[in-house]
Motif scaffolding. Structure first.
Motif, PDB file in Angstrom:
ATOM      1  N   ARG A   1       2.301 -14.808  -4.914  1.00 24.83           N
ATOM      2  CA  ARG A   1       2.806 -15.721  -5.940  1.00 24.83           C
ATOM      3  C   ARG A   1       3.499 -14.968  -7.080  1.00 24.83           C
ATOM      4  NH1 ARG A   1      -1.838 -17.613  -7.810  1.00 24.83           N
ATOM      5  NH2 ARG A   1      -1.837 -16.142  -9.545  1.00 24.83           N
ATOM      6  N   ASP A   2       2.915 -13.854  -7.492  1.00 18.27           N
ATOM      7  CA  ASP A   2       3.421 -13.140  -8.663  1.00 18.27           C
ATOM      8  C   ASP A   2       4.502 -12.116  -8.332  1.00 18.27           C
ATOM      9  OD1 ASP A   2       1.614 -14.628 -10.071  1.00 18.27           O
ATOM     10  OD2 ASP A   2       0.119 -13.022 -10.238  1.00 18.27           O
ATOM     11  N   PHE A   3       4.555 -11.684  -7.069  1.00 21.37           N
ATOM     12  CA  PHE A   3       5.517 -10.652  -6.683  1.00 21.37           C
ATOM     13  C   PHE A   3       6.181 -11.062  -5.368  1.00 21.37           C
ATOM     14  CE2 PHE A   3       2.004  -8.751  -8.991  1.00 21.37           C
ATOM     15  CZ  PHE A   3       2.661  -8.071 -10.019  1.00 21.37           C
ATOM     16  N   PRO A   4       7.389 -10.575  -5.128  1.00 17.19           N
ATOM     17  CA  PRO A   4       8.065 -10.903  -3.857  1.00 17.19           C
ATOM     18  C   PRO A   4       7.522 -10.048  -2.714  1.00 17.19           C
ATOM     19  CG  PRO A   4       9.471  -9.489  -5.176  1.00 17.19           C
ATOM     20  CD  PRO A   4       8.261  -9.795  -6.022  1.00 17.19           C
ATOM     21  N   LEU A   5       6.296 -10.349  -2.272  1.00 16.67           N
ATOM     22  CA  LEU A   5       5.631  -9.520  -1.280  1.00 16.67           C
ATOM     23  C   LEU A   5       5.354 -10.313  -0.017  1.00 16.67           C
ATOM     24  CD1 LEU A   5       3.044  -7.728  -3.613  1.00 16.67           C
ATOM     25  CD2 LEU A   5       5.291  -6.913  -2.909  1.00 16.67           C
ATOM     26  N   ASN A   6       5.344  -9.609   1.089  1.00 19.58           N
ATOM     27  CA  ASN A   6       5.043 -10.216   2.379  1.00 19.58           C
ATOM     28  C   ASN A   6       3.525 -10.363   2.525  1.00 19.58           C
ATOM     29  OD1 ASN A   6       4.208  -9.794   5.366  1.00 19.58           O
ATOM     30  ND2 ASN A   6       6.326 -10.511   5.464  1.00 19.58           N
ATOM     31  N   PRO A   7       3.033 -11.578   2.770  1.00 24.86           N
ATOM     32  CA  PRO A   7       1.574 -11.783   2.822  1.00 24.86           C
ATOM     33  C   PRO A   7       0.888 -10.989   3.931  1.00 24.86           C
ATOM     34  CG  PRO A   7       2.758 -13.734   3.583  1.00 24.86           C
ATOM     35  CD  PRO A   7       3.776 -12.830   2.970  1.00 24.86           C
ATOM     36  N   THR A   8       1.549 -10.825   5.071  1.00 24.38           N
ATOM     37  CA  THR A   8       0.938 -10.054   6.156  1.00 24.38           C
ATOM     38  C   THR A   8       0.798  -8.590   5.784  1.00 24.38           C
ATOM     39  OG1 THR A   8       1.883 -11.564   7.810  1.00 24.38           O
ATOM     40  CG2 THR A   8       1.148  -9.408   8.583  1.00 24.38           C
ATOM     41  N   SER A   9       1.843  -8.015   5.190  1.00 21.90           N
ATOM     42  CA  SER A   9       1.793  -6.612   4.767  1.00 21.90           C
ATOM     43  C   SER A   9       0.725  -6.404   3.709  1.00 21.90           C
ATOM     44  CB  SER A   9       3.163  -6.181   4.223  1.00 21.90           C
ATOM     45  OG  SER A   9       4.159  -6.273   5.232  1.00 21.90           O
ATOM     46  N   VAL A  10       0.645  -7.319   2.745  1.00 25.67           N
ATOM     47  CA  VAL A  10      -0.369  -7.228   1.690  1.00 25.67           C
ATOM     48  C   VAL A  10      -1.767  -7.282   2.294  1.00 25.67           C
ATOM     49  CG1 VAL A  10      -1.380  -8.446  -0.269  1.00 25.67           C
ATOM     50  CG2 VAL A  10       1.092  -8.142  -0.143  1.00 25.67           C
TER      51      VAL A  10
ATOM     52  N   ILE B   1       7.101  -3.511   1.370  1.00 23.85           N
ATOM     53  CA  ILE B   1       6.636  -3.686   0.002  1.00 23.85           C
ATOM     54  C   ILE B   1       7.223  -2.572  -0.850  1.00 23.85           C
ATOM     55  CG2 ILE B   1       4.610  -3.660  -1.496  1.00 23.85           C
ATOM     56  CD1 ILE B   1       3.046  -4.964   0.697  1.00 23.85           C
ATOM     57  N   PRO B   2       7.927  -2.903  -1.927  1.00 20.72           N
ATOM     58  CA  PRO B   2       8.529  -1.856  -2.764  1.00 20.72           C
ATOM     59  C   PRO B   2       7.466  -0.995  -3.418  1.00 20.72           C
ATOM     60  CG  PRO B   2       8.710  -4.018  -3.816  1.00 20.72           C
ATOM     61  CD  PRO B   2       8.230  -4.258  -2.423  1.00 20.72           C
ATOM     62  N   ASN B   3       7.801   0.272  -3.623  1.00 15.97           N
ATOM     63  CA  ASN B   3       6.839   1.216  -4.181  1.00 15.97           C
ATOM     64  C   ASN B   3       6.330   0.807  -5.556  1.00 15.97           C
ATOM     65  OD1 ASN B   3       7.028   2.779  -1.896  1.00 15.97           O
ATOM     66  ND2 ASN B   3       8.432   4.281  -2.789  1.00 15.97           N
ATOM     67  N   ASP B   4       7.180   0.143  -6.344  1.00 16.89           N
ATOM     68  CA  ASP B   4       6.740  -0.223  -7.687  1.00 16.89           C
ATOM     69  C   ASP B   4       5.737  -1.383  -7.692  1.00 16.89           C
ATOM     70  OD1 ASP B   4       8.436  -2.260  -6.993  1.00 16.89           O
ATOM     71  OD2 ASP B   4       9.858  -1.958  -8.630  1.00 16.89           O
ATOM     72  N   SER B   5       5.440  -1.934  -6.521  1.00 18.67           N
ATOM     73  CA  SER B   5       4.429  -2.988  -6.416  1.00 18.67           C
ATOM     74  C   SER B   5       3.102  -2.473  -5.860  1.00 18.67           C
ATOM     75  CB  SER B   5       4.934  -4.125  -5.519  1.00 18.67           C
ATOM     76  OG  SER B   5       6.101  -4.716  -6.049  1.00 18.67           O
ATOM     77  N   ILE B   6       3.080  -1.221  -5.436  1.00 19.31           N
ATOM     78  CA  ILE B   6       1.884  -0.671  -4.799  1.00 19.31           C
ATOM     79  C   ILE B   6       0.692  -0.662  -5.754  1.00 19.31           C
ATOM     80  CG2 ILE B   6       0.885   1.367  -3.688  1.00 19.31           C
ATOM     81  CD1 ILE B   6       2.988  -0.192  -2.043  1.00 19.31           C
ATOM     82  N   ALA B   7       0.952  -0.387  -7.028  1.00 15.58           N
ATOM     83  CA  ALA B   7      -0.143  -0.357  -8.009  1.00 15.58           C
ATOM     84  C   ALA B   7      -0.845  -1.710  -8.074  1.00 15.58           C
ATOM     85  CB  ALA B   7       0.391   0.040  -9.381  1.00 15.58           C
ATOM     86  N   GLU B   8      -0.067  -2.794  -8.039  1.00 19.16           N
ATOM     87  CA  GLU B   8      -0.646  -4.132  -8.092  1.00 19.16           C
ATOM     88  C   GLU B   8      -1.456  -4.425  -6.831  1.00 19.16           C
ATOM     89  OE1 GLU B   8      -0.601  -5.961 -10.668  1.00 19.16           O
ATOM     90  OE2 GLU B   8       0.884  -4.887 -11.878  1.00 19.16           O
ATOM     91  N   VAL B   9      -0.928  -4.014  -5.692  1.00 16.85           N
ATOM     92  CA  VAL B   9      -1.632  -4.236  -4.430  1.00 16.85           C
ATOM     93  C   VAL B   9      -2.943  -3.450  -4.408  1.00 16.85           C
ATOM     94  CG1 VAL B   9      -1.525  -4.000  -1.917  1.00 16.85           C
ATOM     95  CG2 VAL B   9       0.517  -4.694  -3.201  1.00 16.85           C
ATOM     96  N   TYR B  10      -2.875  -2.188  -4.849  1.00 18.05           N
ATOM     97  CA  TYR B  10      -4.089  -1.371  -4.871  1.00 18.05           C
ATOM     98  C   TYR B  10      -5.150  -1.989  -5.783  1.00 18.05           C
ATOM     99  CZ  TYR B  10      -7.372   2.252  -6.181  1.00 18.05           C
ATOM    100  OH  TYR B  10      -8.536   2.936  -6.443  1.00 18.05           O
ATOM    101  N   ALA B  11      -4.735  -2.412  -6.987  1.00 17.06           N
ATOM    102  CA  ALA B  11      -5.692  -2.984  -7.939  1.00 17.06           C
ATOM    103  C   ALA B  11      -6.363  -4.224  -7.358  1.00 17.06           C
ATOM    104  CB  ALA B  11      -4.979  -3.322  -9.244  1.00 17.06           C
ATOM    105  N   ALA B  12      -5.574  -5.063  -6.697  1.00 13.90           N
ATOM    106  CA  ALA B  12      -6.140  -6.257  -6.087  1.00 13.90           C
ATOM    107  C   ALA B  12      -7.073  -5.899  -4.937  1.00 13.90           C
ATOM    108  CB  ALA B  12      -5.014  -7.161  -5.583  1.00 13.90           C
TER     109      ALA B  12
END
Length: 267
Positions: free
Chosen positions: A34-43, A3-14
Motif C-alpha cells: 500500500r505504501d510503496f510500489p512493491l510486488n506482494p509476492t517478492s515482499v 524491489i528497488p534498493n531504496d525500499s529494502i530498509a522498509e521491507v527489512y523493518a517490516a
C-alpha cells in the motif's frame, strides 16, 4: 517486478516486526504494498527469508546481493552476534542450495564473496589455542564506540550485547541496584572521586544466544551492575558464569589468601 534498493530498509523493518510478533506477515505485506510500489509476492518471499535466517533455516528464495548484505548487516546490529552467526550460516546454506539445485550447477561468486567478507569483517575475534600465538579476548563491556575498536593497531569490528548498551535499560538498572559492583562491591566514585561517579558496566544475566530476537529486557530482572574486572570474569565461561558462582570463586580465593597470611605470621 524487482524491489528497488531504496525500499529494502522498509521491507527489512517490516520483516523484523513479523519475526518479533509485532505484526502478522499478511498485514506487513499489505502495508508495504500500500505504501510503496512493491510486488506482494517478492515482499512475502523476503519476509520469509528473514524469518528463516533468524531461525537458522535455509532461505530458498533468491534475493540480490544488496538485499542479502543489508539483511545480514542489520541482523548483526539488531539481534546481536549469536543470531547474526546463525543467519550467516543460513545464508551459506542458501548459497549451497541454489548452487546444487540448478540444472547446471555453478558457483555464484558474488554471493560467495559476500559470505567471505562477512566472515572476515564481522565475526568476533576468538582467542587461539595454538602454541606461541598471542590471544585476544574481547569482552562485552561498555565500549564508547562498539562499531570500531583498535586492537594492536588493526581496525576490527566487534559487537556487544545490545541489551547491555541500551541507555534506558542501563540507567534503570543502576537506579535500582546502584553503581557499585554487585559481585565485589567496588565503587568507582569512592575510589576515584568525581571522575568515577556513575561509572560501571552493566551485565546481562542470560546469554543472548539463549534469548534470540523475541525478547524485551527487564532492567531489574535481567541486568546487574558489575565492574570491568568482574565482567570479564563472568564471561570466562560459556554460557556466562552466574554471579553467585563468581562470588564463590572469590570467597574460596580469599579464604586461601587468609590461610597463607596466617601461615606467614606464624613463622
Amino acid at each position: 517486478m524487482k524491489i528497488p534498493n531504496d525500499s529494502i530498509a522498509e521491507v527489512y523493518a517490516a520483516a523484523a516486526d513479523v519475526y518479533r510478533g509485532r505484526i502478522s506477515k499478511d498485514d506487513a505485506v499489505e502495508r508495504l504494498v500500500r505504501d510503496f510500489p512493491l510486488n506482494p509476492t517478492s515482499v512475502s518471499h523476503m519476509i520469509t527469508n528473514l524469518d528463516g535466517m533468524l531461525k537458522g533455516k535455509t532461505p530458498k528464495r533468491a534475493m540480490n546481493v544488496f538485499t542479502w548484505k543489508y539483511f545480514l548487516s542489520h541482523i548483526l546490529e539488531d539481534f546481536g552476534q549469536d543470531v547474526f552467526e546463525t543467519a550467516l550460516r543460513s545464508f551459506e546454506q542458501h548459497v549451497d542450495y541454489h548452487e546444487t539445485s540448478k540444472a547446471k550447477p555453478s558457483t555464484d561468486h558474488s554471493m560467495r564473496d559476500l559470505l567471505a567478507r562477512f566472515r572476515k569483517d564481522f565475526a568476533i575475534v576468538e582467542p587461539t589455542d595454538s602454541a606461541g600465538e598471542a590471544t585476544d579476548t574481547i569482552y562485552p563491556d561498555d565500549i564508547e564506540d562498539p562499531a570500531s575498536v583498535l586492537v594492536e593497531g588493526a581496525l576490527q569490528r566487534i559487537t556487544v550485547n545490545r541489551y547491555e548498551r541500551d541507555p534506558v535499560a542501563r540507567q534503570k538498572c543502576i537506579e535500582h541496584y546502584g553503581a557499585a559492583c554487585i559481585v565485589c562491591g567496588f565503587d568507582f566514585e569512592k575510589r576515584y572521586g568525581a571522575i568515577g561517579a556513575g561509572f560501571i558496566h552493566v551485565h546481562h544475566l542470560v546469554d543472548i544466544s539463549s534469548i534470540g530476537g523475541r525478547y524485551q529486557v527487564d532492567p531489574v530482572r535481567d541486568l546487574r551492575p558489575v565492574c570491568p574486572n568482574c565482567h570479564a570474569m563472568l564471561h570466562q565461561e560459556r554460557p556466562t558464569m552466574s554471579i553467585e558462582s563468581l562470588k564463590q570463586h572469590m570467597a574460596i580465593n580469599m579464604s586461601g589468601d587468609r590461610e597463607m597470611i596466617a601461615d606467614v605470621n606464624e613463622v
